[in-house]
Design an enzyme around this catalytic site. Sequence first.
Site, PDB file in Angstrom:
ATOM      1  N   HIS A 126       3.072   4.009  16.704  1.00 28.30           N
ATOM      2  CA  HIS A 126       3.035   2.580  16.407  1.00 28.30           C
ATOM      3  C   HIS A 126       3.198   1.757  17.677  1.00 28.30           C
ATOM      4  O   HIS A 126       2.504   0.761  17.876  1.00 28.30           O
ATOM      5  CB  HIS A 126       4.137   2.223  15.406  1.00 28.30           C
ATOM      6  CG  HIS A 126       3.736   2.414  13.973  1.00 28.30           C
ATOM      7  ND1 HIS A 126       3.298   1.380  13.195  1.00 28.30           N
ATOM      8  CD2 HIS A 126       3.701   3.517  13.184  1.00 28.30           C
ATOM      9  CE1 HIS A 126       3.013   1.817  11.981  1.00 28.30           C
ATOM     10  NE2 HIS A 126       3.243   3.127  11.945  1.00 28.30           N
ATOM     11  N   ARG A 127       4.113   2.158  18.546  1.00 33.49           N
ATOM     12  CA  ARG A 127       4.331   1.420  19.783  1.00 33.49           C
ATOM     13  C   ARG A 127       3.097   1.431  20.668  1.00 33.49           C
ATOM     14  O   ARG A 127       2.714   0.406  21.243  1.00 33.49           O
ATOM     15  CB  ARG A 127       5.517   2.011  20.540  1.00 33.49           C
ATOM     16  CG  ARG A 127       6.870   1.694  19.926  1.00 33.49           C
ATOM     17  CD  ARG A 127       7.978   2.451  20.642  1.00 33.49           C
ATOM     18  NE  ARG A 127       9.292   2.135  20.088  1.00 33.49           N
ATOM     19  CZ  ARG A 127      10.375   2.850  20.317  1.00 33.49           C
ATOM     20  NH1 ARG A 127      10.305   3.934  21.094  1.00 33.49           N
ATOM     21  NH2 ARG A 127      11.533   2.493  19.780  1.00 33.49           N
ATOM     22  N   ALA A 155      10.596  -4.189  13.953  1.00 33.64           N
ATOM     23  CA  ALA A 155      10.732  -2.802  13.531  1.00 33.64           C
ATOM     24  C   ALA A 155      12.020  -2.679  12.735  1.00 33.64           C
ATOM     25  O   ALA A 155      13.115  -2.845  13.283  1.00 33.64           O
ATOM     26  CB  ALA A 155      10.752  -1.879  14.748  1.00 33.64           C
ATOM     27  N   THR A 156      11.902  -2.394  11.446  1.00 37.77           N
ATOM     28  CA  THR A 156      13.079  -2.374  10.580  1.00 37.77           C
ATOM     29  C   THR A 156      13.582  -0.973  10.296  1.00 37.77           C
ATOM     30  O   THR A 156      14.596  -0.806   9.625  1.00 37.77           O
ATOM     31  CB  THR A 156      12.753  -3.048   9.229  1.00 37.77           C
ATOM     32  OG1 THR A 156      11.690  -2.317   8.602  1.00 37.77           O
ATOM     33  CG2 THR A 156      12.318  -4.488   9.432  1.00 37.77           C
ATOM     34  N   ALA A 190       1.379   5.442   1.321  1.00 39.80           N
ATOM     35  CA  ALA A 190       1.474   6.097   2.620  1.00 39.80           C
ATOM     36  C   ALA A 190       0.084   6.315   3.201  1.00 39.80           C
ATOM     37  O   ALA A 190      -0.846   6.711   2.497  1.00 39.80           O
ATOM     38  CB  ALA A 190       2.194   7.437   2.461  1.00 39.80           C
ATOM     39  N   GLY A 240       0.817  -1.202   0.000  1.00 47.06           N
ATOM     40  CA  GLY A 240       0.000   0.000   0.000  1.00 47.06           C
ATOM     41  C   GLY A 240       0.846   1.246   0.000  1.00 47.06           C
ATOM     42  O   GLY A 240       2.056   1.204   0.219  1.00 47.06           O
ATOM     43  N   ASP A 273       7.284  -4.671   9.821  1.00 45.90           N
ATOM     44  CA  ASP A 273       6.804  -3.361   9.405  1.00 45.90           C
ATOM     45  C   ASP A 273       7.989  -2.383   9.376  1.00 45.90           C
ATOM     46  O   ASP A 273       8.377  -1.831  10.402  1.00 45.90           O
ATOM     47  CB  ASP A 273       5.725  -2.869  10.373  1.00 45.90           C
ATOM     48  CG  ASP A 273       4.931  -1.696   9.826  1.00 45.90           C
ATOM     49  OD1 ASP A 273       5.216  -1.268   8.689  1.00 45.90           O
ATOM     50  OD2 ASP A 273       4.028  -1.212  10.525  1.00 45.90           O
ATOM     51  N   ARG A 320       0.046   1.715  19.802  1.00 47.25           N
ATOM     52  CA  ARG A 320      -1.074   0.990  19.198  1.00 47.25           C
ATOM     53  C   ARG A 320      -0.936  -0.521  19.355  1.00 47.25           C
ATOM     54  O   ARG A 320      -1.932  -1.244  19.322  1.00 47.25           O
ATOM     55  CB  ARG A 320      -1.140   1.371  17.707  1.00 47.25           C
ATOM     56  CG  ARG A 320      -2.429   0.978  17.011  1.00 47.25           C
ATOM     57  CD  ARG A 320      -2.472   1.571  15.623  1.00 47.25           C
ATOM     58  NE  ARG A 320      -1.415   1.064  14.761  1.00 47.25           N
ATOM     59  CZ  ARG A 320      -1.034   1.647  13.628  1.00 47.25           C
ATOM     60  NH1 ARG A 320      -1.608   2.770  13.241  1.00 47.25           N
ATOM     61  NH2 ARG A 320      -0.085   1.120  12.883  1.00 47.25           N
ATOM     62  N   LYS A 339      -2.229  -0.018   5.762  1.00 49.78           N
ATOM     63  CA  LYS A 339      -1.613  -1.342   5.660  1.00 49.78           C
ATOM     64  C   LYS A 339      -1.039  -1.819   6.990  1.00 49.78           C
ATOM     65  O   LYS A 339      -1.123  -3.005   7.314  1.00 49.78           O
ATOM     66  CB  LYS A 339      -0.542  -1.354   4.570  1.00 49.78           C
ATOM     67  CG  LYS A 339       0.588  -0.346   4.725  1.00 49.78           C
ATOM     68  CD  LYS A 339       1.479  -0.334   3.492  1.00 49.78           C
ATOM     69  CE  LYS A 339       2.667   0.608   3.666  1.00 49.78           C
ATOM     70  NZ  LYS A 339       2.259   2.027   3.850  1.00 49.78           N
TER      71      LYS A 339
END
Length: 385
Positions: free
Chosen positions: A260-261, A242-243, A220, A218, A290, A263, A224
């Site tokens: 993100h953390r 986490a990359t 921005a 997807g 992700d 959530r 996704k």
Amino acid sequence: MKVLISGTAGAGGWPARGCGCASCLRLSPGRRRPAEVVLLSGHDTSPASLDDRSVRLPLANPALQDHETSPGTARLPAGYRVSTGPDGLVLTTPGGHRILYAAPPAGLPALPGDGESADRPSPEHPGRPDGGRAVFDLVLMDVLDRPERLGGLRRRGAVTDRTHVVAVHIDHRVPTEAELARRAALWGVRAVPDGTVLDLGEPAPARAPLPRRTLLLGGARSGKSAEAELRLATEPRVRYVATGPSGDGDAEWDRRVRAHRERRPAHWETSETTDLAGLVRSTDIPLLVDGLGTWVAAVFDECDAWSGGDGLDAVAARCDELVTAWRRPGARVVAVSDEVGLGVVPATSSGRMFRDTLGRLNRRLARESEEVTLVVAGRLLPLPL
């Protein structure tokens, strides 16, 4: 022990009367009634057969006056026990079946002298405990609110493959019945129609097998990442990979990482690494990656490849290693990646190298994945072979 699920919706039903949202307008009136279950005393499950020994629990209005009173009805027949705990309201039947109404503790009154913890083994029921934990026969849960609570119950052994997990308080937080059914299948939950009768003496239906490798593509802010998290929300253990970079003083990026953390479920593990191939090969729990775009960018940095040359060959080797690992993952993997081929051609050579590398990687991983989905504005577009 049989249980009649006479209603499954929230207090207003679904569709809610007078609501003009798209979800409610898609359904015919009265599709789902406010949540209510009836514990049946006999073999006849017709509404006319309900007698004084049947226990009616209107879950859309949970309120208990004391240990022997069911919500909004007369006192419980002899032999039933009820208590509240950290998971919600626990009802134990005379035959030893355990039913959990998994409402948040704040939504239930504190009962004096609670005699039973949600985690205490139930000696009167054969086959328990399971690993030292009491197993529930039936869990009634608002999975649309916090599906990760089900993952926590599974992690502790309170919910097993034999447990009937039924979605209640269903409403317009989900757009359609089809989407409800999709989430229920992902989560191992039963989204039963009103009027369903369950036999707690029988194990729950087997959970449908899930894809071992899923690739979500997807643009921005397409949704996704949220979709990837939804797919693994009820698993007992998940490792979030986490990359991307840590931020190094970039306040805007720090806010993104923090969001993100916050959530993610608290019981998920996190790995911050670029050794993605090694992790995919060795993991023994589901992985959420992700995402692949930030991984490719980090590998470009590590290989000093932004100017091309030998660095670009090293990046290609790292991608080959990941594709090889992807073919034989140690556990289920859900990966998020950016679809970079739909925009304008990047103005710089480094931008074009990044786009081409990620595009080729997406294509190779898609070829080795059971499921590939494009996420656009929160809508899912499956990409079949």
